[in-house]
Motif scaffolding. Structure first.
Motif, PDB file in Angstrom:
ATOM      1  N   GLY A   1       0.191  -0.804   0.230  1.00  0.00           N
ATOM      2  CA  GLY A   1       0.087  -0.064   0.290  1.00  0.00           C
ATOM      3  C   GLY A   1       0.871   1.524  -0.384  1.00  0.00           C
ATOM      4  N   THR A   2       2.091   0.898   0.630  1.00  0.00           N
ATOM      5  CA  THR A   2       2.702   2.239   0.413  1.00  0.00           C
ATOM      6  C   THR A   2       3.432   2.486  -0.867  1.00  0.00           C
ATOM      7  N   ASN A   3       3.375   1.205  -1.212  1.00  0.00           N
ATOM      8  CA  ASN A   3       3.305   1.988  -3.285  1.00  0.00           C
ATOM      9  C   ASN A   3       2.850   3.719  -3.398  1.00  0.00           C
ATOM     10  N   PHE A   4       1.401   3.327  -3.294  1.00  0.00           N
ATOM     11  CA  PHE A   4       0.872   4.985  -3.277  1.00  0.00           C
ATOM     12  C   PHE A   4       1.197   5.990  -2.551  1.00  0.00           C
ATOM     13  N   ASP A   5       0.885   6.930  -3.826  1.00  0.00           N
ATOM     14  CA  ASP A   5       1.024   8.352  -2.720  1.00  0.00           C
ATOM     15  C   ASP A   5       0.306   9.360  -1.717  1.00  0.00           C
ATOM     16  N   HIS A   6      -1.080   8.190  -1.722  1.00  0.00           N
ATOM     17  CA  HIS A   6      -1.985   8.939  -1.315  1.00  0.00           C
ATOM     18  C   HIS A   6      -2.725   7.882  -1.077  1.00  0.00           C
ATOM     19  N   ASP A   7      -3.838   7.360   0.020  1.00  0.00           N
ATOM     20  CA  ASP A   7      -5.059   6.486   0.615  1.00  0.00           C
ATOM     21  C   ASP A   7      -6.061   6.141  -0.763  1.00  0.00           C
ATOM     22  N   PRO A   8      -5.417   5.078  -1.559  1.00  0.00           N
ATOM     23  CA  PRO A   8      -6.453   4.658  -2.863  1.00  0.00           C
ATOM     24  C   PRO A   8      -7.259   4.646  -2.373  1.00  0.00           C
ATOM     25  N   SER A   9      -8.187   4.306  -3.672  1.00  0.00           N
ATOM     26  CA  SER A   9      -9.376   3.770  -3.601  1.00  0.00           C
ATOM     27  C   SER A   9      -9.828   2.205  -4.593  1.00  0.00           C
ATOM     28  N   SER A  10     -10.498   1.193  -4.220  1.00  0.00           N
ATOM     29  CA  SER A  10     -10.086  -0.052  -4.977  1.00  0.00           C
ATOM     30  C   SER A  10     -10.155   0.328  -5.470  1.00  0.00           C
ATOM     31  N   ASP A  11     -10.624   1.009  -6.828  1.00  0.00           N
ATOM     32  CA  ASP A  11     -11.136   1.210  -8.120  1.00  0.00           C
ATOM     33  C   ASP A  11      -9.558   1.125  -8.519  1.00  0.00           C
ATOM     34  N   GLU A  12      -8.951   2.173  -8.565  1.00  0.00           N
ATOM     35  CA  GLU A  12      -7.349   3.185  -8.328  1.00  0.00           C
ATOM     36  C   GLU A  12      -6.446   1.384  -7.876  1.00  0.00           C
ATOM     37  N   VAL A  13      -7.000   0.527  -7.260  1.00  0.00           N
ATOM     38  CA  VAL A  13      -5.745  -0.153  -6.783  1.00  0.00           C
ATOM     39  C   VAL A  13      -6.403  -1.542  -7.965  1.00  0.00           C
ATOM     40  N   LEU A  14      -7.341  -1.698  -8.431  1.00  0.00           N
ATOM     41  CA  LEU A  14      -8.011  -2.657  -9.276  1.00  0.00           C
ATOM     42  C   LEU A  14      -6.790  -2.092 -10.470  1.00  0.00           C
ATOM     43  N   GLU A  15      -6.745   0.116 -10.600  1.00  0.00           N
ATOM     44  CA  GLU A  15      -6.211  -0.185 -12.191  1.00  0.00           C
ATOM     45  C   GLU A  15      -4.630  -0.262 -11.579  1.00  0.00           C
ATOM     46  N   GLU A  16      -4.443  -0.174 -10.885  1.00  0.00           N
ATOM     47  CA  GLU A  16      -2.382  -0.387 -10.837  1.00  0.00           C
ATOM     48  C   GLU A  16      -2.959  -1.939 -11.113  1.00  0.00           C
ATOM     49  N   LEU A  17      -3.295  -3.480 -10.735  1.00  0.00           N
ATOM     50  CA  LEU A  17      -3.164  -4.178 -10.786  1.00  0.00           C
ATOM     51  C   LEU A  17      -3.449  -4.432 -12.805  1.00  0.00           C
ATOM     52  N   LYS A  18      -4.419  -4.072 -13.637  1.00  0.00           N
ATOM     53  CA  LYS A  18      -4.289  -4.245 -14.549  1.00  0.00           C
ATOM     54  C   LYS A  18      -3.023  -3.689 -14.944  1.00  0.00           C
ATOM     55  N   LYS A  19      -2.607  -2.845 -14.703  1.00  0.00           N
ATOM     56  CA  LYS A  19      -1.547  -2.339 -15.109  1.00  0.00           C
ATOM     57  C   LYS A  19      -0.341  -2.756 -15.208  1.00  0.00           C
ATOM     58  N   ARG A  20      -0.142  -4.107 -14.149  1.00  0.00           N
ATOM     59  CA  ARG A  20       1.168  -4.482 -13.530  1.00  0.00           C
ATOM     60  C   ARG A  20       0.814  -6.024 -14.269  1.00  0.00           C
ATOM     61  N   GLY A  21      -0.749  -6.533 -15.135  1.00  0.00           N
ATOM     62  CA  GLY A  21      -0.662  -7.293 -15.574  1.00  0.00           C
ATOM     63  C   GLY A  21      -1.668  -8.934 -14.936  1.00  0.00           C
ATOM     64  N   LEU A  22      -1.408  -8.622 -13.848  1.00  0.00           N
ATOM     65  CA  LEU A  22      -2.208  -8.775 -12.571  1.00  0.00           C
ATOM     66  C   LEU A  22      -4.171  -9.427 -12.718  1.00  0.00           C
ATOM     67  N   GLU A  23      -3.889 -10.271 -12.087  1.00  0.00           N
ATOM     68  CA  GLU A  23      -5.540 -10.535 -12.366  1.00  0.00           C
ATOM     69  C   GLU A  23      -6.036 -10.203 -10.911  1.00  0.00           C
ATOM     70  N   GLU A  24      -7.485  -9.456 -10.825  1.00  0.00           N
ATOM     71  CA  GLU A  24      -8.630  -9.692  -9.408  1.00  0.00           C
ATOM     72  C   GLU A  24      -8.192 -10.872  -8.920  1.00  0.00           C
TER      73      GLU A  24
END
Length: 202
Positions: free
Chosen positions: A105-128
């Motif tokens: 979680g500390t990779n984010f520079d703010h407290d992320p929303s669920s949608d922001e986390v899922l978008e980052e998973l997608k960018k990394r080629g990961l699945e939910e």
């Protein structure tokens, strides 16, 4: 903005085709230890994040029942238990190994929303991940030094709890393993959480 160290972490990642003979592998380990000791605080912090993100493999369809897995927890919230025991909860019957990867979680520079986390998973080629991933990980993972809660965010098959759409969260406390639910709409205090995701096998 977020994940400003992503490119800096490339030297910490080893793909399968980089692994060679035993001597070569030991050389990589010794090189890593040397850099860890003498590379300064910046490299040490990047190494910690890399090690926290390493894979954990789940064995789906291994014959264990929901009840057996729930019994491994010292505490299960009523809403979390209702979801797991419901017909909506998807529970694999076919044998399959699933690799989990974790985003700090500390990779984010703010407290992320669920949608922001899922978008980052997608960018990394990961699945939910799935609800079953949360159940099995919480029941089988070894206790480590990092006691922060692990969030299993997903949009598929969300459970509607008393406060709205919910996801399962695995936690450690003084008495052991806990399985609870948090609202999907909540923001996540970045210093308190890690986020699980599925890493596809090639």
């Amino acid at each position: 903005m977020m994940f400003e160290q992503r490119n800096q972490q490339k030297d910490l990642t080893m793909s399968d085709n980089m692994l060679g003979s035993l001597g070569e592998d030991l050389g990589l380990v010794l090189d890593f230890v040397t850099r860890l000791r003498h590379g300064g605080n910046d490299f040490r912090e990047r190494a910690k994040k890399f090690l926290r993100s390493t894979l954990f493999t789940l064995a789906l369809g291994d014959g264990q029942s929901k009840e057996h897995l729930l019994a491994a927890f010292s505490w299960v919230g009523n809403v979390a238990r209702a979801f797991v025991m419901s017909e909506q909860f998807r529970f694999a019957t076919a044998r399959e190994d699933v690799d989990l990867e974790f985003i700090d979680g500390t990779n984010f520079d703010h407290d992320p929303s669920s949608d922001e986390v899922l978008e980052e998973l997608k960018k990394r080629g990961l699945e939910e991940p799935t609800g079953e991933d949360a159940l099995r990980y919480g029941a089988t993972c070894p206790e480590g030094k990092d006691k922060r809660a692990v969030v299993f965010l997903h949009k598929k098959n969300l459970w509607r709890g008393p406060g709205g759409l919910s996801v399962l969260v695995f936690e450690w406390d003084g008495s052991g393993r806990r399985l609870d639910y948090y609202l999907f709409a909540d923001a996540w205090y970045r210093r308190n959480y890690r986020f699980a995701a599925r890493r596809l096998r090639k």
